[in-house]
Each structure stands twice: as structure tokens, then as C-alpha cells.
Design a protein around this motif. Structure first.
Motif, PDB file in Angstrom:
ATOM      1  N   ASP A  81       2.227 -22.454   0.875  1.00 34.75           N
ATOM      2  CA  ASP A  81       3.487 -21.804   0.509  1.00 34.75           C
ATOM      3  C   ASP A  81       3.543 -20.351   0.949  1.00 34.75           C
ATOM      4  N   LEU A  82       2.390 -19.725   1.191  1.00 31.44           N
ATOM      5  CA  LEU A  82       2.350 -18.316   1.577  1.00 31.44           C
ATOM      6  C   LEU A  82       0.994 -18.010   2.194  1.00 31.44           C
ATOM      7  N   ALA A  83       0.982 -17.055   3.122  1.00 33.84           N
ATOM      8  CA  ALA A  83      -0.270 -16.589   3.717  1.00 33.84           C
ATOM      9  C   ALA A  83      -0.482 -15.128   3.366  1.00 33.84           C
ATOM     10  N   LEU A  84      -1.629 -14.814   2.790  1.00 36.51           N
ATOM     11  CA  LEU A  84      -2.041 -13.447   2.499  1.00 36.51           C
ATOM     12  C   LEU A  84      -3.111 -13.087   3.526  1.00 36.51           C
ATOM     13  N   VAL A  85      -2.780 -12.188   4.455  1.00 36.44           N
ATOM     14  CA  VAL A  85      -3.615 -11.954   5.636  1.00 36.44           C
ATOM     15  C   VAL A  85      -4.103 -10.513   5.685  1.00 36.44           C
ATOM     16  N   ASP A  86      -5.418 -10.343   5.841  1.00 40.09           N
ATOM     17  CA  ASP A  86      -5.982  -9.009   6.035  1.00 40.09           C
ATOM     18  C   ASP A  86      -5.638  -8.520   7.442  1.00 40.09           C
ATOM     19  N   LEU A  87      -5.125  -7.308   7.516  1.00 41.43           N
ATOM     20  CA  LEU A  87      -4.736  -6.748   8.810  1.00 41.43           C
ATOM     21  C   LEU A  87      -5.923  -6.595   9.749  1.00 41.43           C
ATOM     22  N   ARG A  88      -7.095  -6.248   9.193  1.00 44.84           N
ATOM     23  CA  ARG A  88      -8.281  -5.954  10.000  1.00 44.84           C
ATOM     24  C   ARG A  88      -9.318  -7.057   9.882  1.00 44.84           C
ATOM     25  N   LEU A  89      -9.008  -8.202  10.425  1.00 41.57           N
ATOM     26  CA  LEU A  89      -9.987  -9.283  10.449  1.00 41.57           C
ATOM     27  C   LEU A  89     -11.072  -8.965  11.467  1.00 41.57           C
ATOM     28  N   GLN A  90     -12.310  -9.251  11.134  1.00 39.64           N
ATOM     29  CA  GLN A  90     -13.422  -8.945  12.029  1.00 39.64           C
ATOM     30  C   GLN A  90     -13.339  -9.792  13.296  1.00 39.64           C
ATOM     31  N   GLY A  91     -13.287  -9.128  14.442  1.00 37.25           N
ATOM     32  CA  GLY A  91     -13.279  -9.837  15.718  1.00 37.25           C
ATOM     33  C   GLY A  91     -11.917 -10.324  16.164  1.00 37.25           C
ATOM     34  N   GLU A  92     -10.888 -10.103  15.351  1.00 41.69           N
ATOM     35  CA  GLU A  92      -9.550 -10.517  15.738  1.00 41.69           C
ATOM     36  C   GLU A  92      -8.533  -9.685  14.973  1.00 41.69           C
ATOM     37  N   LEU A 143       4.574 -22.023  11.892  1.00 41.26           N
ATOM     38  CA  LEU A 143       4.853 -22.432  10.521  1.00 41.26           C
ATOM     39  C   LEU A 143       5.969 -21.584   9.913  1.00 41.26           C
ATOM     40  N   ALA A 144       6.809 -22.204   9.125  1.00 40.50           N
ATOM     41  CA  ALA A 144       7.836 -21.460   8.376  1.00 40.50           C
ATOM     42  C   ALA A 144       7.206 -21.024   7.061  1.00 40.50           C
ATOM     43  N   LEU A 145       6.461 -19.912   7.120  1.00 41.77           N
ATOM     44  CA  LEU A 145       5.631 -19.516   5.990  1.00 41.77           C
ATOM     45  C   LEU A 145       5.770 -18.010   5.750  1.00 41.77           C
ATOM     46  N   PRO A 146       6.070 -17.588   4.527  1.00 39.36           N
ATOM     47  CA  PRO A 146       6.086 -16.146   4.250  1.00 39.36           C
ATOM     48  C   PRO A 146       4.686 -15.559   4.370  1.00 39.36           C
ATOM     49  N   ILE A 147       4.624 -14.296   4.794  1.00 38.20           N
ATOM     50  CA  ILE A 147       3.344 -13.635   5.063  1.00 38.20           C
ATOM     51  C   ILE A 147       3.310 -12.295   4.345  1.00 38.20           C
ATOM     52  N   VAL A 148       2.211 -12.029   3.651  1.00 40.11           N
ATOM     53  CA  VAL A 148       1.952 -10.717   3.067  1.00 40.11           C
ATOM     54  C   VAL A 148       0.669 -10.184   3.692  1.00 40.11           C
ATOM     55  N   MET A 149       0.724  -8.939   4.181  1.00 39.52           N
ATOM     56  CA  MET A 149      -0.428  -8.331   4.846  1.00 39.52           C
ATOM     57  C   MET A 149      -1.187  -7.443   3.861  1.00 39.52           C
ATOM     58  N   LEU A 150      -2.520  -7.529   3.904  1.00 38.55           N
ATOM     59  CA  LEU A 150      -3.387  -6.581   3.209  1.00 38.55           C
ATOM     60  C   LEU A 150      -3.790  -5.516   4.217  1.00 38.55           C
ATOM     61  N   THR A 151      -3.567  -4.251   3.894  1.00 36.32           N
ATOM     62  CA  THR A 151      -3.836  -3.180   4.843  1.00 36.32           C
ATOM     63  C   THR A 151      -4.723  -2.117   4.224  1.00 36.32           C
ATOM     64  N   GLY A 152      -5.401  -1.349   5.084  1.00 37.95           N
ATOM     65  CA  GLY A 152      -6.214  -0.228   4.657  1.00 37.95           C
ATOM     66  C   GLY A 152      -5.415   1.055   4.675  1.00 37.95           C
ATOM     67  N   ARG A 170      -2.334  -6.704 -10.913  1.00 39.00           N
ATOM     68  CA  ARG A 170      -1.025  -7.131 -11.425  1.00 39.00           C
ATOM     69  C   ARG A 170       0.052  -6.939 -10.374  1.00 39.00           C
ATOM     70  N   GLU A 171      -0.049  -5.835  -9.615  1.00 40.24           N
ATOM     71  CA  GLU A 171       0.943  -5.580  -8.585  1.00 40.24           C
ATOM     72  C   GLU A 171       0.855  -6.619  -7.474  1.00 40.24           C
ATOM     73  N   LEU A 172      -0.366  -6.990  -7.080  1.00 38.00           N
ATOM     74  CA  LEU A 172      -0.521  -8.007  -6.042  1.00 38.00           C
ATOM     75  C   LEU A 172       0.147  -9.309  -6.461  1.00 38.00           C
ATOM     76  N   VAL A 173      -0.119  -9.754  -7.678  1.00 40.29           N
ATOM     77  CA  VAL A 173       0.464 -11.003  -8.170  1.00 40.29           C
ATOM     78  C   VAL A 173       1.990 -10.904  -8.189  1.00 40.29           C
ATOM     79  N   ALA A 174       2.514  -9.765  -8.671  1.00 43.07           N
ATOM     80  CA  ALA A 174       3.970  -9.591  -8.746  1.00 43.07           C
ATOM     81  C   ALA A 174       4.595  -9.578  -7.359  1.00 43.07           C
ATOM     82  N   ARG A 175       3.928  -8.943  -6.396  1.00 40.10           N
ATOM     83  CA  ARG A 175       4.478  -8.872  -5.040  1.00 40.10           C
ATOM     84  C   ARG A 175       4.483 -10.251  -4.386  1.00 40.10           C
ATOM     85  N   LEU A 176       3.436 -11.042  -4.615  1.00 37.76           N
ATOM     86  CA  LEU A 176       3.408 -12.396  -4.061  1.00 37.76           C
ATOM     87  C   LEU A 176       4.532 -13.240  -4.661  1.00 37.76           C
TER      88      LEU A 176
END
Length: 242
Positions: free
Chosen positions: A55-66, A79-88, A114-120
Motif C-alpha cells: 500500500d505504500l513504500a517508505l524509502v531511505d534516500l541514501r541507500l548503500q550502493g544505490e 507500481l501505482a504506489l505512494p512513496i515517502v522518503m526518509l532523508t538526512g 508519532r509524526e512518522l506514523v501520522a505522516r504515513l
């Protein structure tokens, strides 16, 4: 799904090469009614997507090696999938690019759980997900002022007519901070510090802009505010009653 099977929460892929963080987020999401699918990289993600109805992808912006940005683009293509990025903290440019390439939101590490859960939940609602289990407003954390209510569980501002008033993340955080500290003068330095964890490049002028935007949304006459008042030379004070 048969009538005997329990309702399933939203399935969220957690793509992060930090094992400890990935497992921590998975535990947090499980506690809050989500079904986490933790994976370390894009290969793991597409394997998981073939085996699960995500239902959703939570993706780290800085994946090792990619690049998490590259993965976000591929997700959008396939995929028709909402995406939330984790950033530094130092990823300001990449955050902008990430949003332009299809990410629905981003959240800065380290984040408030709590903010992460609410944002998702907010992203899932906006994307049309219908099976999200969220407490009734009567049971939510509500802070009221005048004829408005701020629902902290849903991160929603409810107007006098019962409709939601859209807030940006920065506007929400500022309003919530004022409501946690009502009826006392707050220097702008305190506001900058409150916003700093997620908005390190904010300057004094940005506070003025956010104040102006909030007044347009909560004041009958923004030029004559009754809630969000200025104390010249001191800062701002938020009055919950009028």
C-alpha cells in the motif's frame, strides 16, 4: 478475505539498509496497526512487491550502493504506489528532486515516531486508501481554540464548519507548538529552534511567512489577529479563547 479473518492494516515496504533502523520502524508500524515489509534494497523491494499487495513504500534516500531516488522513479514507473522518503539533514536538494520525481512526502531523520506514523496515515488517506484504521475524533488528541480543533492523532485542523483546513507540515508543527504553549509570549528564536530539527535552513523571514499563512487560515481578519498575536520586540502569543 473471509468473514473470520481479521482486518489487515496497510502494508508498508520499509526500504533501508540500516538493519537496526529498519527493524525499529517495523516494530513501530506493527504497534500502530500497519503490516511492515522490511527490505534492505531495491532488489528486496521488488521481490517483496511480487509477493505482497503493498500500500505504500517508505524509502531511505541514501541507500548503500544505490539511490533511493532511482528506486522511487522505478516504483513510479511500475507500481501505482505512494512513496515517502526518509532523508538526512544534509539532503535538501535531493528532497526537492525526490518530490519532483514522485515522492508524496519526506521525513527527516532522526524523526519523531508519532509524526512518522501520522505522516504515513496522511499520505495513505490522500492516495485513496480506504481500509485505514484511525481512532474516532472523539477519542483522538484534540486541542481546541476558538471555533477550531487541531486533531493531533490525524494531524488535521478542523474548521468551524467541520471541514479540514489543509496545513503544510511546517504550518502544522508551528500551530501545534503554539497550542502546547498557549497564553505566553514565545520569542521567534524559540520558534526557529522548534522548526530547526526538520527545517535547518529556516531564517527569520520564514517565521514571518509561516505566521502570515497561519493567520490566513485561522483568523477571521488576518490583519487583526485574535488568536496568533504579535508582541512587538518580544515575539508571539497564542490566545486559545476569544
Amino acid at each position: 478475505m473471509s468473514g473470520d479473518e481479521p482486518a489487515r492494516g496497510p502494508v508498508v515496504a520499509i526500504v533501508d539498509d540500516d538493519t537496526e533502523l529498519r527493524e525499529s520502524i517495523a516494530s513501530l508500524l506493527t504497534e500502530n496497526g500497519f503490516v511492515p515489509v522490511p527490505v534492505a534494497d531495491s532488489t528486496g523491494f521488488f521481490t517483496a512487491s511480487a509477493m505482497n499487495s503493498l500500500d505504500l513504500a517508505l524509502v531511505d534516500l541514501r541507500l548503500q550502493g544505490e539511490s533511493g531516488l532511482t528506486l522511487a522513479i522505478h516504483i513510479r514507473e511500475r507500481l501505482a504506489l505512494p512513496i515517502v522518503m526518509l532523508t538526512g539533514r544534509g539532503d535538501e536538494t535531493d528532497k526537492i528532486i525526490g518530490l519532483e520525481t514522485g515522492a508524496d512526502d519526506y521525513i527527516m531523520k532522526p524523526f519523531n515516531p508519532r509524526e512518522l506514523v501520522a505522516r504515513l496515515r496522511a499520505v495513505l488517506r490522500r492516495s485513496g486508501y480506504s481500509g485505514l484504521s484511525i481512532p474516532d475524533r472523539s477519542q483522538s488528541q484534540i486541542r481546541s481554540f476558538g471555533h477550531f480543533r487541531l486533531d493531533q492523532s490525524r494531524r488535521e485542523l478542523i474548521g468551524p464548519d467541520g471541514a479540514e483546513i489543509a496545513l503544510t507540515n511546517a504550518e502544522y508543527r508551528m500551530l501545534e507548538y503554539f497550542l502546547r504553549n498557549p497564553d505566553r509570549v514565545i520569542p521567534r528564536t524559540d520558534l526557529l529552534r522548534e522548526l530547526g530539527s526538520d527545517h535547518s535552513q529556516y531564517m527569520d523571514r520564514t517565521v514571518d511567512v509561516l505566521i502570515m499563512r497561519l493567520r490566513r487560515k485561522i483568523e477571521p481578519v488576518p490583519s487583526k489577529p485574535v488568536h496568533l498575536q504579535t508582541r512587538r520586540g518580544q515575539g508571539y502569543i497564542f490566545m486559545t479563547t476569544i
